[in-house]
Design an enzyme around this catalytic site. Structure first.
Site, PDB file in Angstrom:
ATOM      1  N   CYS A 113       3.316 -75.808  58.648  1.00 14.19           N
ATOM      2  CA  CYS A 113       3.212 -75.526  57.229  1.00 14.19           C
ATOM      3  C   CYS A 113       4.343 -75.646  56.239  1.00 14.19           C
ATOM      4  O   CYS A 113       4.434 -75.704  55.003  1.00 14.19           O
ATOM      5  CB  CYS A 113       2.282 -74.424  57.117  1.00 14.19           C
ATOM      6  N   HIS A 254       2.615 -71.130  49.816  1.00 12.51           N
ATOM      7  CA  HIS A 254       1.944 -71.681  50.941  1.00 12.51           C
ATOM      8  C   HIS A 254       0.509 -71.035  50.497  1.00 12.51           C
ATOM      9  O   HIS A 254       0.214 -70.001  50.653  1.00 12.51           O
ATOM     10  CB  HIS A 254       2.683 -71.570  52.256  1.00 12.51           C
ATOM     11  N   ASN A 284      -6.386 -73.411  53.784  1.00 10.33           N
ATOM     12  CA  ASN A 284      -5.081 -73.901  54.202  1.00 10.33           C
ATOM     13  C   ASN A 284      -4.688 -75.338  54.326  1.00 10.33           C
ATOM     14  O   ASN A 284      -5.157 -75.945  55.580  1.00 10.33           O
ATOM     15  CB  ASN A 284      -4.822 -72.944  55.276  1.00 10.33           C
TER      16      ASN A 284
HETATM   17  N1  COA Z   1     -16.311 -64.190  60.696  1.00 15.26           N
HETATM   18  C1  COA Z   1     -16.529 -63.003  61.123  1.00 15.26           C
HETATM   19  N2  COA Z   1     -15.915 -62.167  61.889  1.00 15.26           N
HETATM   20  C2  COA Z   1     -14.589 -62.709  62.291  1.00 15.26           C
HETATM   21  C3  COA Z   1     -14.167 -64.195  61.762  1.00 15.26           C
HETATM   22  C4  COA Z   1     -15.097 -64.677  61.074  1.00 15.26           C
HETATM   23  N3  COA Z   1     -14.598 -65.927  60.510  1.00 15.26           N
HETATM   24  N4  COA Z   1     -12.949 -64.451  62.285  1.00 15.26           N
HETATM   25  C5  COA Z   1     -12.601 -63.244  63.223  1.00 15.26           C
HETATM   26  N5  COA Z   1     -13.633 -62.350  62.887  1.00 15.26           N
HETATM   27  C6  COA Z   1     -13.734 -61.085  63.593  1.00 15.26           C
HETATM   28  C7  COA Z   1     -12.663 -61.098  64.705  1.00 15.26           C
HETATM   29  O1  COA Z   1     -13.421 -61.611  65.925  1.00 15.26           O
HETATM   30  C8  COA Z   1     -12.695 -59.418  64.978  1.00 15.26           C
HETATM   31  O2  COA Z   1     -13.765 -58.793  65.478  1.00 15.26           O
HETATM   32  P1  COA Z   1     -13.610 -57.859  66.656  1.00 15.26           P
HETATM   33  O3  COA Z   1     -12.953 -56.708  65.792  1.00 15.26           O
HETATM   34  O4  COA Z   1     -15.045 -57.435  67.113  1.00 15.26           O
HETATM   35  O5  COA Z   1     -12.691 -58.272  67.778  1.00 15.26           O
HETATM   36  C9  COA Z   1     -12.657 -59.027  63.538  1.00 15.26           C
HETATM   37  O6  COA Z   1     -13.142 -60.083  62.603  1.00 15.26           O
HETATM   38  C10 COA Z   1     -11.596 -58.558  62.823  1.00 15.26           C
HETATM   39  O7  COA Z   1     -10.386 -59.573  63.312  1.00 15.26           O
HETATM   40  P2  COA Z   1      -8.976 -59.338  62.582  1.00 15.26           P
HETATM   41  O8  COA Z   1      -8.130 -60.001  63.387  1.00 15.26           O
HETATM   42  O9  COA Z   1      -8.621 -57.830  62.575  1.00 15.26           O
HETATM   43  O10 COA Z   1      -9.064 -59.795  61.145  1.00 15.26           O
HETATM   44  P3  COA Z   1      -8.031 -59.966  59.913  1.00 15.26           P
HETATM   45  O11 COA Z   1      -8.372 -59.012  58.947  1.00 15.26           O
HETATM   46  O12 COA Z   1      -6.750 -59.878  60.481  1.00 15.26           O
HETATM   47  O13 COA Z   1      -8.352 -61.311  59.726  1.00 15.26           O
HETATM   48  C11 COA Z   1      -7.469 -63.676  59.734  1.00 15.26           C
HETATM   49  C12 COA Z   1      -8.443 -62.560  60.430  1.00 15.26           C
HETATM   50  C13 COA Z   1      -7.444 -64.539  60.704  1.00 15.26           C
HETATM   51  C14 COA Z   1      -8.206 -63.722  58.561  1.00 15.26           C
HETATM   52  C15 COA Z   1      -6.132 -63.060  59.303  1.00 15.26           C
HETATM   53  O14 COA Z   1      -5.447 -62.518  60.624  1.00 15.26           O
HETATM   54  C16 COA Z   1      -4.951 -64.164  58.960  1.00 15.26           C
HETATM   55  O15 COA Z   1      -5.471 -64.807  57.875  1.00 15.26           O
HETATM   56  N6  COA Z   1      -4.020 -64.355  59.572  1.00 15.26           N
HETATM   57  C17 COA Z   1      -3.115 -65.434  59.243  1.00 15.26           C
HETATM   58  C18 COA Z   1      -3.547 -66.747  59.743  1.00 15.26           C
HETATM   59  C19 COA Z   1      -2.800 -67.828  58.999  1.00 15.26           C
HETATM   60  O16 COA Z   1      -2.330 -67.678  57.874  1.00 15.26           O
HETATM   61  N7  COA Z   1      -2.542 -68.928  59.985  1.00 15.26           N
HETATM   62  C20 COA Z   1      -1.981 -69.881  59.461  1.00 15.26           C
HETATM   63  C21 COA Z   1      -0.634 -69.737  59.278  1.00 15.26           C
HETATM   64  S1  COA Z   1       0.369 -71.160  58.558  1.00 15.26           S
END
Ligand code: COA
Length: 327
Positions: A113, A254, A284
Site C-alpha cells: 500500500c 492511505h 482499501n
Molecule cells: N464482521 C463481523 N465480525 C467480524 C468481522 C466482520 N467482517 N471481522 C472480524 N470480526 C470479528 C472477529 O472475528 C472478532 O470476533 P471474536 O472476538 O469472536 O474473535 C471480533 O470481530 C473483533 O475483532 P477485532 O480484531 O477486535 O476487531 P477490530 O476492531 O480490530 O477490527 C479490523 C478489525 C480488521 C477492521 C481492524 O483491526 C483493522 O482495520 N485493522 C487494520 C487492517 C488494515 O488496514 N489492513 C490493511 C493495511 S494496508
C-alpha cells in the site's frame, strides 16, 4: 518536481456491505462502525478488467489533464501488488496498451500500500537530477484477486482501482516535494502476508485446500502499527519541511480504515474538512488509494496550486511512507 496531471479509474461493479452480510456472518453496521467502509469496486475479469486495463484508463485521463501524448512519457513507474502476470512487468504491458513506441523504461514497484509514495519519492529524485522529464506514476491494485471471499476478517476491507499521476520538473514556481520519509518494519512482515503462489510456495492442491493463495492478516497488529508509524512519519516530514500542522492544507492518507485516519488526524489536530476521505466508497485500494483520492480532490477543485499536501501510507512489509508536496 510538480504534478502535471492526474487521473483515476475504478471498475463499475459495486459490492456493498449488504452483499457481504448476505454471504458471511457480518453486517453493514459492523463493517461501517469498525472501518467506515460502505462499498467497494471490483474488476470484472470477463470484461477484460485487469490491472493494466485500469491503468490504461487512468493514465489516459492523466495524460489529457497534463495535455501530453503517451509518447511524451519517458519513464513508467508502476506500483502494484498482484500484477497482471509475473512477467513481463505490468508497466511494460501498460506501455503497449497506451500505444507507446518510444521504448521508455518501465519499472514495477512492489511496496504494497505504500508503493505510490515510494514511487513519488523515486520520481522526485529522478526529476530533480534532470534524468527524466515526464514520469507516469501509477498506483494500481486488483485486490479482489488476493481476497479470500470466505474470510470476513479481510475480504470486507479491500477494493480494486487505479490512480495515475504525471510528474515533471516544476514550471509553476512553488511546486516542490518539500519532504519525504520512507520506512519498512520487517519485524512485522508476517502481520500482513500472502504466503503462496510465488517461488517459495508454488500453488499445489495443499495450498489451495489451506487457502494460502489469499491474504492473511493480524488486523489488530496492523492497526496499531499503522497509527504509530503514520504519526511518526508525518511528524518527521513536518519537521524536515519546517512546517507546522496548520500550514498543511490537505491531509491525504492511505484509505485503509476511517478509524486509522481519524486517529492520525486527531494527533495532528487536522479538522475533518482538511482530510481527503473516500474510504467509504472504495475501501482499501492499496497503493491506488492515495492517487485516486488526490485525483478526485483536484478534479473537485478542492486542491489548488501552491497548497501543501501531506500524504501518508502504510502496508505489508510493514512498509510506510509520508511526503509533503507543494502542489
Ligand atoms: N464482521 C463481523 N465480525 C467480524 C468481522 C466482520 N467482517 N471481522 C472480524 N470480526 C470479528 C472477529 O472475528 C472478532 O470476533 P471474536 O472476538 O469472536 O474473535 C471480533 O470481530 C473483533 O475483532 P477485532 O480484531 O477486535 O476487531 P477490530 O476492531 O480490530 O477490527 C479490523 C478489525 C480488521 C477492521 C481492524 O483491526 C483493522 O482495520 N485493522 C487494520 C487492517 C488494515 O488496514 N489492513 C490493511 C493495511 S494496508
Amino acid at each position: 518536481m510538480e504534478i502535471k496531471g492526474t487521473g483515476h479509474f475504478v471498475p463499475e461493479k459495486i459490492l456493498d456491505n449488504h452483499y457481504f452480510a448476505s454471504i458471511l456472518d457480518t453486517s453493514d453496521e459492523w463493517i461501517t462502525e469498525r472501518t467506515g467502509i460502505k462499498e467497494r469496486r471490483v474488476c470484472d475479469p470477463d470484461k477484460g478488467e485487469f490491472p493494466s486495463y485500469m491503468a490504461e484508463m487512468a493514465a489516459k485521463r492523466a495524460l489529457a489533464a497534463a495535455n501530453l501524448e503517451a509518447n511524451d512519457i519517458d519513464l513508467i513507474l508502476f506500483s502494484i501488488t498482484i500484477p497482471d502476470m509475473f512477467f513481463p512487468n505490468t508497466s511494460s504491458v501498460l506501455q503497449a496498451r497506451l500505444g507507446m513506441t518510444n521504448q521508455c523504461p518501465c519499472l514495477d514497484i512492489s511496496a504494497a500500500c505504500s508503493g505510490y509514495l515510494y514511487g513519488l519519492t523515486i520520481a522526485n529524485s529522478l526529476i530533480e537530477t534532470g534524468t527524466y522529464q515526464n514520469i507516469l506514476l501509477i498506483g494500481c491494485e486488483m485486490t479482489s484477486r488476493f481476497n479470500n471471499w470466505e474470510d470476513r476478517n479481510t475480504c470486507i476491507l479491500f477494493g480494486d482501482g487505479c490512480g495515475a499521476t504525471i510528474l515533471g520538473p516544476s514550471t509553476n514556481g512553488p511546486s516542490k516535494m518539500l519532504a519525504s520519509q520512507l520506512s519498512s518494519d520487517s519485524s512485522k512482515r508476517e502481520a500482513l502476508i500472502l504466503y503462496a503462489g510465488a517461488a517459495q510456495k508454488p500453488i499445489t492442491e495443499e495450498v489451495l485446500k489451506n487457502k494460502e493463495q489469499y491474504v492473511t492478516m493480524d488486523g489488530q497488529q496492523v492497526f496499531k502499527a499503522a497509527v504509530k508509524t503514520l504519526a511518526a512519519n508525518c511528524e518527521n516530514v513536518l519537521k524536515t519541511a519546517e512546517l507546522n500542522h496548520e500550514q498543511i492544507d490537505w491531509f491525504i492518507p492511505h484509505q485503509a480504515n476511517l478509524r486509522i485516519i481519524e486517529a492520525v488526524a486527531h494527533r495532528f489536530k487536522f479538522p475533518a474538512e482538511k482530510c481527503i476521505i473516500n474510504v467509504q466508497k472504495y475501501a482499501n485500494t492499496s497503493s491506488a488509494s492515495i492517487p485516486i483520492a488526490l485525483d478526485e480532490a483536484i478534479r473537485a477543485g478542492k486542491i489548488q496550486r501552491g497548497q501543501n499536501l501531506l500524504m501518508a501510507a502504510f502496508g505489508a512489509g510493514l512498509t510506510a511512507g509520508a511526503a509533503i508536496l507543494k502542489y
